[in-house]
Design an enzyme around this catalytic site. Structure first.
Site, short mmCIF file in Angstrom:
data_model
loop_
_atom_site.label_atom_id
_atom_site.label_comp_id
_atom_site.label_asym_id
_atom_site.label_seq_id
_atom_site.Cartn_x
_atom_site.Cartn_y
_atom_site.Cartn_z
N HIS A 280 -7.50 -4.60 10.11
CA HIS A 280 -7.15 -4.33 8.72
C HIS A 280 -5.84 -5.00 8.32
CE1 HIS A 280 -5.08 -0.36 10.04
NE2 HIS A 280 -4.13 -1.14 9.62
N ASP B 214 0.81 -1.21 0.00
CA ASP B 214 0.00 0.00 0.00
C ASP B 214 0.84 1.26 0.00
OD1 ASP B 214 0.93 -0.48 2.58
OD2 ASP B 214 -1.04 -0.75 3.46
C1 F6R Z 1 1.33 -1.31 6.25
C2 F6R Z 1 0.06 -1.99 6.38
C3 F6R Z 1 -0.78 -1.93 7.60
C4 F6R Z 1 -0.01 -2.29 8.88
C5 F6R Z 1 -0.94 -2.22 10.10
C6 F6R Z 1 -0.19 -2.52 11.38
O1 F6R Z 1 1.89 -1.51 4.96
O2 F6R Z 1 -0.32 -2.58 5.43
O3 F6R Z 1 -1.87 -2.80 7.44
O4 F6R Z 1 0.52 -3.57 8.75
O5 F6R Z 1 -1.52 -0.95 10.18
O6 F6R Z 1 0.71 -1.48 11.61
P1 F6R Z 1 1.79 -1.55 12.79
O7 F6R Z 1 2.73 -2.65 12.40
O8 F6R Z 1 2.47 -0.21 12.76
O9 F6R Z 1 1.05 -1.85 14.04
#
Ligand code: F6R
Length: 243
Positions: free
Chosen positions: A138, A67
């Site tokens: 998500h 993304d």
């Molecule tokens: C990032 C992505 C998001 C993150 C998710 C968790 O490319 O696709 O779905 O994986 O928001 O983020 P963190 O790891 O910062 O808790």
């Protein structure tokens, strides 16, 4: 679905990096799907160390990121393009021409999403897709919705995601309101999926996503239907799963 329980973030990162390393060693010309966020940073650090020790060669691989924020330039330090260069691409011998992140500066969302989706198909699909997990379930920017979004598309970020990501910006107002993301269908077509998750704040969503119903209200729950998913999670993130 395989769950690998690890002690903590450090242990999770080492084990996840070993799985990615095994993929690169067994198929040096593989296509890796990559993620940003805090969860995979330690994994990338371990991959960089393996490269520096002469144990891993990135020269044959192609990467496609999940993304990108819409409207952020590549040199904006909050863009996912910038993140990937900072944490991985500029630190290993990957061919920059073979690294791919959705183009957040393309105004025409339909055009960019179609281009990215077709590009991934033209590569023959993703061999291993790395994912993190959002607090609302998500994956990529596929937010809870009435139905699963299949292909790469443009999303309006939810308040909870804006709230979670504002820590990286001067204020919540500076967080972009839209992003391009691979769809659930794009993610599910990857041959293997590796999800890294750590911390007590993710414990509830881990239990819901992987031990609850499969529903677009919890986008990651669809991973229960994928034939080859490995979740590498630390003890805190697993603290609320049913025993
Ligand atoms: C990032 C992505 C998001 C993150 C998710 C968790 O490319 O696709 O779905 O994986 O928001 O983020 P963190 O790891 O910062 O808790």
């Amino acid at each position: 679905m395989r769950i690998i329980a690890t002690k903590d973030y450090t242990d999770m990162s080492r084990k996840a990096a070993n799985i990615i390393a095994a993929q690169i060693i067994t198929k040096p010309e593989c296509v890796l799907g990559l993620a940003t966020g805090s969860s995979p940073i330690g994994t990338y650090d371990n991959l960089v160390s393996m490269y520096e020790n002469g144990d891993l060669d990135f020269s044959g691989i192609t990467t496609v990121n999940l993304d990108e924020y819409k409207g952020l330039t590549r040199d904006n330090d909050q863009s996912y393009y910038y993140f990937m260069h900072e944490h991985l691409f500029d630190r290993v011998n990957i061919d920059p021409e073979r690294t791919n992140v959705p183009n957040g500066m393309e105004e025409d969302a339909e055009k960019e999403c179609k281009r990215y989706e077709e590009f991934i198909k033209s590569l023959g699909g993703v061999d291993l897709q790395l994912l993190g997990l959002g607090h609302n379930g998500h994956i990529g920017f596929n937010e809870p919705a009435p139905a699963f979004d299949k292909e790469t598309h443009c999303v309006d970020l939810t308040e909870s995601t804006i709230e979670a990501n504002k820590r990286f910006f001067a204020s919540a107002d500076d967080v972009p309101r839209q992003a391009y993301t691979m769809g659930i269908g794009t993610i599910m077509r990857a041959k293997k999926i590796l999800l890294v998750v750590s911390g007590e704040d993710k414990a509830e969503i881990v239990a819901k996503a992987f031990f609850g119903d499969v529903t677009p209200d919890v986008p990651a729950s669809i991973l229960q239907m994928h034939p080859d998913v490995t979740i590498v999670a630390d003890a805190a993130a697993l603290s609320k799963i049913p025993r």
